[in-house]
Design a protein around this motif. Structure first.
Motif, PDB file in Angstrom:
ATOM      1  N   GLU A  53       9.115   3.545   3.589  1.00 23.81           N
ATOM      2  CA  GLU A  53       7.725   3.077   3.523  1.00 23.81           C
ATOM      3  C   GLU A  53       7.761   1.599   3.165  1.00 23.81           C
ATOM      4  O   GLU A  53       8.576   1.174   2.333  1.00 23.81           O
ATOM      5  CB  GLU A  53       6.920   3.813   2.451  1.00 23.81           C
ATOM      6  N   GLY A  54       6.838   0.832   3.745  1.00 22.15           N
ATOM      7  CA  GLY A  54       6.718  -0.570   3.379  1.00 22.15           C
ATOM      8  C   GLY A  54       8.045  -1.301   3.451  1.00 22.15           C
ATOM      9  O   GLY A  54       8.801  -1.175   4.415  1.00 22.15           O
ATOM     10  N   THR A  55       8.360  -2.067   2.388  1.00 23.98           N
ATOM     11  CA  THR A  55       9.653  -2.747   2.309  1.00 23.98           C
ATOM     12  C   THR A  55      10.344  -2.493   0.969  1.00 23.98           C
ATOM     13  O   THR A  55      11.180  -3.285   0.524  1.00 23.98           O
ATOM     14  CB  THR A  55       9.482  -4.277   2.497  1.00 23.98           C
ATOM     15  N   SER A  56       9.987  -1.366   0.327  1.00 23.99           N
ATOM     16  CA  SER A  56      10.588  -1.115  -0.987  1.00 23.99           C
ATOM     17  C   SER A  56      10.883   0.354  -1.257  1.00 23.99           C
ATOM     18  O   SER A  56      11.408   0.681  -2.328  1.00 23.99           O
ATOM     19  CB  SER A  56       9.661  -1.638  -2.099  1.00 23.99           C
ATOM     20  N   HIS A  83       2.667   0.403   5.869  1.00 23.69           N
ATOM     21  CA  HIS A  83       1.773  -0.189   4.874  1.00 23.69           C
ATOM     22  C   HIS A  83       1.340  -1.560   5.403  1.00 23.69           C
ATOM     23  O   HIS A  83       1.884  -2.592   4.976  1.00 23.69           O
ATOM     24  CB  HIS A  83       2.477  -0.321   3.522  1.00 23.69           C
ATOM     25  N   ASP A  85      -0.905  -3.513   4.817  1.00 23.92           N
ATOM     26  CA  ASP A  85      -1.502  -4.468   3.880  1.00 23.92           C
ATOM     27  C   ASP A  85      -0.479  -5.142   2.977  1.00 23.92           C
ATOM     28  O   ASP A  85      -0.823  -6.029   2.194  1.00 23.92           O
ATOM     29  CB  ASP A  85      -2.542  -3.768   3.010  1.00 23.92           C
ATOM     30  N   SER A  86       0.792  -4.745   3.073  1.00 25.62           N
ATOM     31  CA  SER A  86       1.761  -5.234   2.086  1.00 25.62           C
ATOM     32  C   SER A  86       2.761  -6.249   2.620  1.00 25.62           C
ATOM     33  O   SER A  86       3.327  -7.021   1.834  1.00 25.62           O
ATOM     34  CB  SER A  86       2.531  -4.046   1.482  1.00 25.62           C
ATOM     35  N   SER A  87       3.023  -6.259   3.907  1.00 19.88           N
ATOM     36  CA  SER A  87       3.974  -7.202   4.514  1.00 19.88           C
ATOM     37  C   SER A  87       3.809  -7.130   6.027  1.00 19.88           C
ATOM     38  O   SER A  87       3.091  -6.272   6.543  1.00 19.88           O
ATOM     39  CB  SER A  87       5.411  -6.872   4.109  1.00 19.88           C
ATOM     40  N   GLN A  92       8.667  -4.899   8.015  1.00 19.56           N
ATOM     41  CA  GLN A  92       8.802  -3.459   7.794  1.00 19.56           C
ATOM     42  C   GLN A  92       9.717  -2.823   8.830  1.00 19.56           C
ATOM     43  O   GLN A  92      10.459  -1.880   8.527  1.00 19.56           O
ATOM     44  CB  GLN A  92       7.428  -2.802   7.751  1.00 19.56           C
ATOM     45  N   LYS A 122      -5.912   3.723  -0.462  1.00 20.13           N
ATOM     46  CA  LYS A 122      -6.131   2.490   0.288  1.00 20.13           C
ATOM     47  C   LYS A 122      -7.400   2.608   1.120  1.00 20.13           C
ATOM     48  O   LYS A 122      -7.826   3.703   1.461  1.00 20.13           O
ATOM     49  CB  LYS A 122      -4.951   2.232   1.235  1.00 20.13           C
ATOM     50  N   TYR A 126      -6.620  -0.186   5.693  1.00 23.70           N
ATOM     51  CA  TYR A 126      -5.843  -1.103   4.860  1.00 23.70           C
ATOM     52  C   TYR A 126      -6.494  -2.490   4.762  1.00 23.70           C
ATOM     53  O   TYR A 126      -5.813  -3.482   4.499  1.00 23.70           O
ATOM     54  CB  TYR A 126      -4.411  -1.228   5.387  1.00 23.70           C
ATOM     55  N   TRP A 136      -0.532  -6.272  13.947  1.00 26.05           N
ATOM     56  CA  TRP A 136       0.470  -5.784  13.003  1.00 26.05           C
ATOM     57  C   TRP A 136       1.383  -4.750  13.673  1.00 26.05           C
ATOM     58  O   TRP A 136       2.623  -4.813  13.546  1.00 26.05           O
ATOM     59  CB  TRP A 136      -0.197  -5.167  11.780  1.00 26.05           C
TER      60      TRP A 136
END
Length: 227
Positions: A53-56, A83, A85-87, A92, A122, A126, A136
């Motif tokens: 998920e995301g980058t983490s 995600h 909205d995060s990156s 991703q 969220k 997003y 995106w």
């Protein structure tokens, strides 16, 4: 008993349709244990496994699931929960590729899947406009393609895709659709796709996770895995 030609044709077509579908399923860490061999023995031939998920975030069961699926003879691949909205989409895609989402034309690896849906914590989309969301997704898709030579599958549902992309048809000619609709039929296909490649038809599968059906025969599934 009379048996009309039309009735016979209906039965033949129904049999063809039944044959031209391959059972599969999708799983994540929520399924701590999965009976991969039982699924294969029952007729399943593929599984899509949550990787990131995301980058983490890396799914803690990904490696276990991937190895188990491989040992059972299942065609398998990873998916990334978006995600937006995060990156950036590209960032991703890179994270996904670095942690299990890669593809190789070995005939047993599905192209990665991008999971596009809402989460309760969220805003539905997003906080992105429809045009920003399309951009995106394109960023993710293009980066995945540039690094693997394959476009990722896109998982979504009619409501989300309509609300968050404006029912965009920008991906019809590149990305296979994985349609989520827990019902007896796929229903309306979003985004101008003429059909779904995979249909998630239930949130419950006897051997673990959600039930998925490939829209074609086993040879077609192998082609999807082979490129």
């Amino acid at each position: 008993m009379k048996f009309s030609i039309s009735a016979a044709l209906t039965l033949i077509l129904a049999a063809i349709e039944a044959e031209a579908a391959v059972q599969g399923f999708d799983i994540s860490h929520y399924q701590a244990t999965v009976n991969y061999q039982g699924a294969y023995n029952s007729g399943a031939r593929f599984v899509i496994i949550k990787a990131t998920e995301g980058t983490s975030y890396i799914d803690p069961k990904f490696s276990t699931h991937y190895t188990g699926a491989t040992n059972a003879g299942l065609i398998r691949g990873g998916y990334h929960f978006a995600h937006p909205d995060s990156s950036t989409g590209a960032a991703q895609a890179d994270y996904f590729l670095a942690h299990g989402g890669g593809w190789s034309g070995d005939g047993i690896t599905l192209p990665g899947m991008l999971d596009l849906e809402s989460v309760s914590s969220k805003p539905t989309c997003y906080g992105l406009s429809t045009s920003a969301m399309v951009s995106w997704i394109k960023s993710f898709s293009d980066r995945y393609y540039s690094r693997t030579g394959r476009y990722p599958m896109l998982y979504t549902n009619l409501s989300w895709w309509t609300s968050c992309t404006g029912n965009s048809n920008a991906f019809v000619n590149t990305n296979p659709l994985v349609l989520a609709r827990w019902s007896s039929s796929p229903g309306t296909i979003p985004g101008g796709w003429p059909y779904q490649t995979i249909w998630q038809n239930s949130d419950s599968y006897a051997y673990g996770g959600d039930s998925d059906v490939f829209n074609g025969d086993l040879a077609g599934l192998r082609r999807l895995a082979s490129g």
